[in-house]
Design an enzyme around this catalytic site. Structure first.
Site, PDB file in Angstrom:
ATOM      1  N   GLU A   1      11.448  17.842 -24.560  1.00 37.45           N
ATOM      2  CA  GLU A   1      10.464  18.214 -23.474  1.00 37.45           C
ATOM      3  C   GLU A   1      11.395  19.461 -22.924  1.00 37.45           C
ATOM      4  O   GLU A   1      10.454  20.616 -22.467  1.00 37.45           O
ATOM      5  CB  GLU A   1      11.234  17.095 -22.438  1.00 37.45           C
ATOM      6  CG  GLU A   1      10.224  16.344 -22.677  1.00 37.45           C
ATOM      7  CD  GLU A   1       8.730  16.089 -23.110  1.00 37.45           C
ATOM      8  OE1 GLU A   1       8.187  17.290 -22.054  1.00 37.45           O
ATOM      9  OE2 GLU A   1       7.552  15.476 -22.690  1.00 37.45           O
TER      10      GLU A   1
ATOM     11  N   LYS B   1       9.473  22.787 -13.665  1.00 41.03           N
ATOM     12  CA  LYS B   1       8.045  21.812 -13.144  1.00 41.03           C
ATOM     13  C   LYS B   1       8.224  21.653 -12.014  1.00 41.03           C
ATOM     14  O   LYS B   1       6.495  21.640 -11.784  1.00 41.03           O
ATOM     15  CB  LYS B   1       9.166  20.283 -13.513  1.00 41.03           C
ATOM     16  CG  LYS B   1       8.066  19.338 -14.091  1.00 41.03           C
ATOM     17  CD  LYS B   1       7.624  17.872 -14.257  1.00 41.03           C
ATOM     18  CE  LYS B   1       6.521  17.785 -14.077  1.00 41.03           C
ATOM     19  NZ  LYS B   1       6.649  16.253 -14.883  1.00 41.03           N
TER      20      LYS B   1
ATOM     21  N   HIS C   1       9.525   9.985 -28.281  1.00 43.20           N
ATOM     22  CA  HIS C   1       8.898  11.366 -27.467  1.00 43.20           C
ATOM     23  C   HIS C   1       8.665  12.505 -27.726  1.00 43.20           C
ATOM     24  O   HIS C   1       7.875  13.034 -27.720  1.00 43.20           O
ATOM     25  CB  HIS C   1       8.763  10.326 -26.133  1.00 43.20           C
ATOM     26  CG  HIS C   1       7.371  11.217 -25.512  1.00 43.20           C
ATOM     27  ND1 HIS C   1       6.455  11.396 -25.577  1.00 43.20           N
ATOM     28  CD2 HIS C   1       7.962  12.781 -24.851  1.00 43.20           C
ATOM     29  CE1 HIS C   1       5.446  12.461 -24.736  1.00 43.20           C
ATOM     30  NE2 HIS C   1       6.263  12.899 -24.285  1.00 43.20           N
TER      31      HIS C   1
ATOM     32  N   ARG D   1      -1.019  22.120 -14.104  1.00 41.08           N
ATOM     33  CA  ARG D   1      -0.266  21.545 -14.226  1.00 41.08           C
ATOM     34  C   ARG D   1      -0.409  21.068 -16.136  1.00 41.08           C
ATOM     35  O   ARG D   1       0.445  20.191 -16.444  1.00 41.08           O
ATOM     36  CB  ARG D   1      -0.821  20.399 -13.463  1.00 41.08           C
ATOM     37  CG  ARG D   1       0.828  19.375 -14.103  1.00 41.08           C
ATOM     38  CD  ARG D   1       0.910  18.199 -12.645  1.00 41.08           C
ATOM     39  NE  ARG D   1       2.008  17.153 -12.899  1.00 41.08           N
ATOM     40  CZ  ARG D   1       2.534  16.232 -12.213  1.00 41.08           C
ATOM     41  NH1 ARG D   1       2.084  16.374 -11.139  1.00 41.08           N
ATOM     42  NH2 ARG D   1       3.447  15.341 -12.526  1.00 41.08           N
TER      43      ARG D   1
ATOM     44  N   ASN E   1       1.726  19.838 -20.439  1.00 40.25           N
ATOM     45  CA  ASN E   1       1.558  19.194 -21.575  1.00 40.25           C
ATOM     46  C   ASN E   1       1.516  19.827 -22.916  1.00 40.25           C
ATOM     47  O   ASN E   1       0.906  19.134 -23.552  1.00 40.25           O
ATOM     48  CB  ASN E   1      -0.133  18.188 -21.096  1.00 40.25           C
ATOM     49  CG  ASN E   1      -0.037  17.253 -20.422  1.00 40.25           C
ATOM     50  OD1 ASN E   1       0.661  16.301 -19.748  1.00 40.25           O
ATOM     51  ND2 ASN E   1      -1.457  16.812 -19.731  1.00 40.25           N
TER      52      ASN E   1
ATOM     53  N   GLU F   1      -3.047  18.184 -11.332  1.00 45.56           N
ATOM     54  CA  GLU F   1      -3.265  17.893 -12.588  1.00 45.56           C
ATOM     55  C   GLU F   1      -5.182  18.336 -12.821  1.00 45.56           C
ATOM     56  O   GLU F   1      -5.430  18.708 -13.831  1.00 45.56           O
ATOM     57  CB  GLU F   1      -3.115  17.461 -13.732  1.00 45.56           C
ATOM     58  CG  GLU F   1      -3.300  17.549 -15.318  1.00 45.56           C
ATOM     59  CD  GLU F   1      -2.673  17.306 -15.842  1.00 45.56           C
ATOM     60  OE1 GLU F   1      -1.358  16.582 -15.781  1.00 45.56           O
ATOM     61  OE2 GLU F   1      -3.078  17.371 -16.887  1.00 45.56           O
TER      62      GLU F   1
ATOM     63  N   ARG G   1       1.155  -1.256  -0.090  1.00 47.14           N
ATOM     64  CA  ARG G   1      -0.258   0.285   0.544  1.00 47.14           C
ATOM     65  C   ARG G   1       1.253   1.025  -0.204  1.00 47.14           C
ATOM     66  O   ARG G   1       0.545   2.408   0.555  1.00 47.14           O
ATOM     67  CB  ARG G   1      -0.922   0.365   1.136  1.00 47.14           C
ATOM     68  CG  ARG G   1      -1.929  -1.495   0.670  1.00 47.14           C
ATOM     69  CD  ARG G   1      -2.988  -1.269   2.193  1.00 47.14           C
ATOM     70  NE  ARG G   1      -4.478  -2.023   1.940  1.00 47.14           N
ATOM     71  CZ  ARG G   1      -3.577  -3.544   2.792  1.00 47.14           C
ATOM     72  NH1 ARG G   1      -2.863  -3.392   3.485  1.00 47.14           N
ATOM     73  NH2 ARG G   1      -4.936  -4.308   2.312  1.00 47.14           N
TER      74      ARG G   1
ATOM     75  N   LYS H   1       4.234  11.472 -11.058  1.00 45.77           N
ATOM     76  CA  LYS H   1       3.029  10.719 -12.228  1.00 45.77           C
ATOM     77  C   LYS H   1       3.778   9.472 -12.055  1.00 45.77           C
ATOM     78  O   LYS H   1       5.264   9.993 -13.146  1.00 45.77           O
ATOM     79  CB  LYS H   1       2.827  11.547 -13.420  1.00 45.77           C
ATOM     80  CG  LYS H   1       1.955  12.743 -13.270  1.00 45.77           C
ATOM     81  CD  LYS H   1       1.915  12.971 -14.943  1.00 45.77           C
ATOM     82  CE  LYS H   1       0.259  13.647 -14.876  1.00 45.77           C
ATOM     83  NZ  LYS H   1       0.232  14.979 -16.051  1.00 45.77           N
TER      84      LYS H   1
ATOM     85  N   HIS I   1       1.543  12.560 -28.532  1.00 46.22           N
ATOM     86  CA  HIS I   1       0.770  11.203 -27.858  1.00 46.22           C
ATOM     87  C   HIS I   1       0.206  10.790 -29.006  1.00 46.22           C
ATOM     88  O   HIS I   1      -0.517   8.894 -29.260  1.00 46.22           O
ATOM     89  CB  HIS I   1      -0.314  11.074 -26.891  1.00 46.22           C
ATOM     90  CG  HIS I   1      -0.060  11.892 -25.771  1.00 46.22           C
ATOM     91  ND1 HIS I   1      -0.751  12.376 -24.953  1.00 46.22           N
ATOM     92  CD2 HIS I   1       1.049  11.483 -25.174  1.00 46.22           C
ATOM     93  CE1 HIS I   1      -0.402  12.663 -23.571  1.00 46.22           C
ATOM     94  NE2 HIS I   1       1.002  12.164 -24.197  1.00 46.22           N
TER      95      HIS I   1
ATOM     96  N   HIS J   1       1.661  17.603 -27.003  1.00 47.80           N
ATOM     97  CA  HIS J   1       1.830  16.418 -25.960  1.00 47.80           C
ATOM     98  C   HIS J   1       0.587  15.272 -27.425  1.00 47.80           C
ATOM     99  O   HIS J   1       0.749  14.823 -27.330  1.00 47.80           O
ATOM    100  CB  HIS J   1       1.502  16.376 -24.965  1.00 47.80           C
ATOM    101  CG  HIS J   1       2.774  16.476 -24.019  1.00 47.80           C
ATOM    102  ND1 HIS J   1       3.719  16.599 -24.330  1.00 47.80           N
ATOM    103  CD2 HIS J   1       4.190  15.592 -23.344  1.00 47.80           C
ATOM    104  CE1 HIS J   1       4.725  16.876 -23.767  1.00 47.80           C
ATOM    105  NE2 HIS J   1       4.815  15.857 -23.288  1.00 47.80           N
TER     106      HIS J   1
HETATM  107  N1  GLY Z   1       4.555  15.355 -17.617  1.00 46.00           N
HETATM  108  C1  GLY Z   1       3.482  15.912 -17.149  1.00 46.00           C
HETATM  109  C2  GLY Z   1       3.855  15.977 -15.790  1.00 46.00           C
HETATM  110  O1  GLY Z   1       4.253  15.629 -15.110  1.00 46.00           O
HETATM  111  O2  GLY Z   1       2.627  16.078 -15.731  1.00 46.00           O
END
Ligand code: GLY
Length: 336
Positions: free
Chosen positions: A177, A205, A242, A219, A223, A215, A113, A135, A230, A226
Site C-alpha cells: 500500500e 489519504k 493483500h 477517492r 484503489n 468515493e 444506530r 470505510k 482483488h 486493486h
Molecule cells: N482503501 C481505499 C479507501 O479507503 O478508499
C-alpha cells in the site's frame, strides 16, 4: 512517546486527527470523546497490545484473522456489548490490524444506530490505509467488504512502536500500500524514514478523503492497483497478502495503461522500480487463469461502466471506463 505528526482529516464537524509516531497510543485517554462513560476495546487475541482509555473499559476479542470480518462477529460483539450495558454514550476503541478496525468501525456504525470510535491500528497496512477514512465493513461468502458503512472515527493513533513486533510478511503487505502512494502524489516519500513515510501516506489519504469522502470521484485513486489484487484474492488459493497482491496490481495497471497508450515504457519501468524497491513481487503467481481473472475484474463491485480500472495517464492516476479486453490480456501476458 513522540507524536511526529497530527494529520487532520478535514470533514467539517466530523473532522479528526491521525497521530503518527512511536508510543502515540498513550494519547488514547486524551482523544476519547468528551462525555464517554465507558470504552469497549475490540481487538484480537494475537494483537498483543493493551491500551488505556483512561475510563472504565471492557475488552472484547474478535475471531482471529480475516474471520473477524463477518456478520456473525458483528452480532456476537453487539450482543456482548448490549449484555454489558454499553449505550450510545459510550465509545469503541479498535486495537489491531485492518480486519479489526474494519469490524470495530462497522460495529460502531450500527450499535445503537451509531456510537463514537477511536482506531489504534497496529499493522503497517492499517496505519497507511485501512484505519483512515471511515470505510468500515465486513465480508460475505459472496465477496469482500460487501456490507459496510462510511463511519468516521473520532481519532486514529498510528503507534509506530507496534510495527517492531510485526512479522516481516505483514510488513511486506503494508509496503504494497505504501508503494501505491508513490503514484498518487507520494513521489517525495522515497528515501524517507518509515515513520515519515507513514505520515506522508496518511497526509495524502487524508486530503483525498476530505475531498471525496464517499468515493463519488477522486477517492477511487486509492484503489490504484486493486483491480488485479482483488481478482487474485477472489480466486483464492494464492499465498499473497493483500499488499503483495496490490504490488503486482500496480505493475499490471501500468502495463494496461501502456497498452492503451496512456503512459510510456519509462513510466512502466518506474512502477517496476518502485515496487522492487519495496521488495515486492513484480509478476503474477503461477497458475492463474486469464479468463478467470478477467471474469473476476468484471464482477468487482467498483466496475460501474463496463470495465472501469484506475489507471495512470497524462493527467495522473484516474478511473478509466470501458477498458478493452485485448489490453487486459496483453498486460496479463506482460506480467508472466
Ligand atoms: N482503501 C481505499 C479507501 O479507503 O478508499
Amino acid at each position: 512517546m513522540s507524536d511526529l505528526a497530527a494529520i487532520r482529516v478535514d470533514l467539517g464537524d466530523r473532522s479528526y486527527d491521525v497521530h503518527v509516531g512511536p508510543g502515540v497510543r498513550e494519547l488514547l485517554g486524551s482523544v476519547i470523546p468528551p462525555g464517554a462513560r465507558r470504552a469497549a476495546v475490540i481487538t484480537q487475541a494475537r494483537v498483543g497490545w493493551s491500551v488505556d482509555p483512561g475510563i472504565d473499559h471492557a475488552v472484547f476479542e474478535a475471531a482471529e484473522g480475516e474471520a473477524a470480518k463477518s456478520l456473525s462477529e458483528v452480532e456476537r460483539l453487539c450482543r456482548a456489548m448490549a449484555s454489558a450495558g454499553f449505550t450510545r454514550a459510550d465509545v469503541i476503541v479498535a486495537v489491531g490490524g485492518g480486519a479489526v478496525t474494519d469490524l470495530a468501525g462497522f460495529v460502531a456504525a450500527v450499535y445503537h444506530r451509531g456510537i463514537g470510535y477511536v482506531s489504534v491500528p497496529t499493522t503497517l497496512l492499517a496505519q497507511v490505509d485501512a484505519a483512515i477514512g471511515g470505510k468500515t465493513g465486513v465480508n460475505l461468502p459472496e465477496g469482500k467488504n460487501l456490507v459496510g458503512a462510511f463511519w468516521q472515527p473520532r481519532a486514529v493513533l498510528c503507534d509506530t512502536a507496534t510495527l517492531a513486533t510485526l512479522p516481516e510478511r505483514e510488513m511486506r503487505s503494508g509496503r504494497g500500500e505504501l508503494a501505491k502512494y508513490h503514484f498518487i502524489g507520494g513521489e517525495h516519500l522515497d528515501g524517507l524514514r518509515l515513520e515519515e513515510r507513514i505520515a506522508g501516506a496518511v497526509a495524502i489519504k487524508a486530503a483525498v478523503v476530505a475531498d471525496d469522502e464517499r468515493e463519488g470521484g477522486r477517492r477511487a485513486v486509492l484503489n490504484y492497483g486493486h483491480t488485479l489484487a482483488h481478482a487474485i484474492e477472489t480466486e483464492g488459493g494464492y499465498d499473497l497478502r493483500h499488499g503483495e497482491a496490490v504490488a503486482v496490481g500496480l505493475v499490471y495497471a501500468a502495463e494496461v495503461a501502456r497498452a492503451l497508450g496512456r503512459i510510456d515504457e519509462a513510466r512502466v519501468d518506474e512502477h517496476r522500480r518502485v515496487v522492487a524497491s519495496y521488495d515486492l513481487p513484480l509478476t503474477l503467481p503461477p497458475g492463474l487463469d486469464d479468463d478467470a481473472l478477467i471474469d473476476s475484474f468484471r464482477r468487482d463491485k467498483k466496475a460501474v461502466a463496463g470495465l472501469t480500472m484506475v489507471l495512470d495517464g497524462p493527467d495522473g492516476v484516474e478511473p478509466v471506463a470501458g477498458v478493452p479486453e485485448p489490453a487486459l490480456r496483453h498486460a496479463l501476458a506482460a506480467l508472466r
